[in-house]
Design a protein around this motif. Sequence first.
Motif, mmCIF file in Angstrom:
data_model
loop_
_atom_site.group_PDB
_atom_site.id
_atom_site.type_symbol
_atom_site.label_atom_id
_atom_site.label_comp_id
_atom_site.label_asym_id
_atom_site.label_seq_id
_atom_site.Cartn_x
_atom_site.Cartn_y
_atom_site.Cartn_z
ATOM 1 N N ILE A 13 3.239 -0.307 -2.117
ATOM 2 C CA ILE A 13 3.904 -1.018 -1.016
ATOM 3 C C ILE A 13 4.956 -0.132 -0.353
ATOM 4 O O ILE A 13 5.026 -0.056 0.883
ATOM 5 N N SER A 14 5.754 0.569 -1.142
ATOM 6 C CA SER A 14 6.768 1.445 -0.537
ATOM 7 C C SER A 14 6.108 2.617 0.188
ATOM 8 O O SER A 14 6.583 3.036 1.249
ATOM 9 N N LEU A 44 12.986 2.708 0.997
ATOM 10 C CA LEU A 44 11.581 2.860 0.613
ATOM 11 C C LEU A 44 11.346 4.175 -0.119
ATOM 12 O O LEU A 44 10.621 4.225 -1.118
ATOM 13 N N LEU A 45 11.969 5.232 0.376
ATOM 14 C CA LEU A 45 11.804 6.547 -0.247
ATOM 15 C C LEU A 45 12.334 6.556 -1.679
ATOM 16 O O LEU A 45 11.668 7.052 -2.595
ATOM 17 N N MET A 54 6.528 3.414 4.170
ATOM 18 C CA MET A 54 6.975 4.699 4.719
ATOM 19 C C MET A 54 5.955 5.262 5.694
ATOM 20 O O MET A 54 6.314 5.829 6.721
ATOM 21 N N LEU A 55 4.670 5.121 5.371
ATOM 22 C CA LEU A 55 3.622 5.580 6.293
ATOM 23 C C LEU A 55 3.737 4.882 7.642
ATOM 24 O O LEU A 55 3.605 5.523 8.697
ATOM 25 N N ALA A 56 3.968 3.583 7.628
ATOM 26 C CA ALA A 56 4.097 2.832 8.869
ATOM 27 C C ALA A 56 5.303 3.301 9.666
ATOM 28 O O ALA A 56 5.248 3.384 10.904
ATOM 29 N N GLY A 108 11.388 6.741 -7.329
ATOM 30 C CA GLY A 108 11.760 6.185 -8.629
ATOM 31 C C GLY A 108 10.585 5.561 -9.349
ATOM 32 O O GLY A 108 10.434 5.701 -10.568
ATOM 33 N N SER A 109 9.722 4.881 -8.598
ATOM 34 C CA SER A 109 8.562 4.264 -9.237
ATOM 35 C C SER A 109 7.601 5.324 -9.765
ATOM 36 O O SER A 109 6.967 5.129 -10.800
ATOM 37 N N TRP A 110 7.493 6.448 -9.082
ATOM 38 C CA TRP A 110 6.644 7.537 -9.599
ATOM 39 C C TRP A 110 7.185 8.064 -10.923
ATOM 40 O O TRP A 110 6.426 8.282 -11.868
ATOM 41 N N ALA A 111 8.484 8.276 -10.976
ATOM 42 C CA ALA A 111 9.081 8.796 -12.210
ATOM 43 C C ALA A 111 8.889 7.810 -13.361
ATOM 44 O O ALA A 111 8.516 8.206 -14.479
#
Length: 109
Positions: free
Chosen positions: A45-46, A5-6, A50-52, A11-14
Amino acid sequence: MYNILLQSHAGSWAILVLLLVVSYFAPKQKITPMIQRLFYLIMIISGVGMLAMIGFPLLYIFKGILAIMLIGFMEVIVGRRKRSESTKKYWIAVIVLLLIILSIGYDLI
């Protein structure tokens, strides 16, 4: 599972930042905003996953709220660019929010 997830989140942010720049400088094409929206979903979603896993700490909930605001500003930039309207104040908001979110994400705050 957390590491998967991390990595997908980071990667999605980049990729999102790169897609925002491409969408800004090529406003006539339509595919990058669609791909951008797909990566918004992957990022959300990721992030929620991660929060959960870490028990919903308040600082990271705040980070998630800021991230959703950032997504909104990114969409405003793309939309206003297509209509040839000014985006300067929205770029400032995106940069400030991105710096705050990255600072929280990398435990600088």
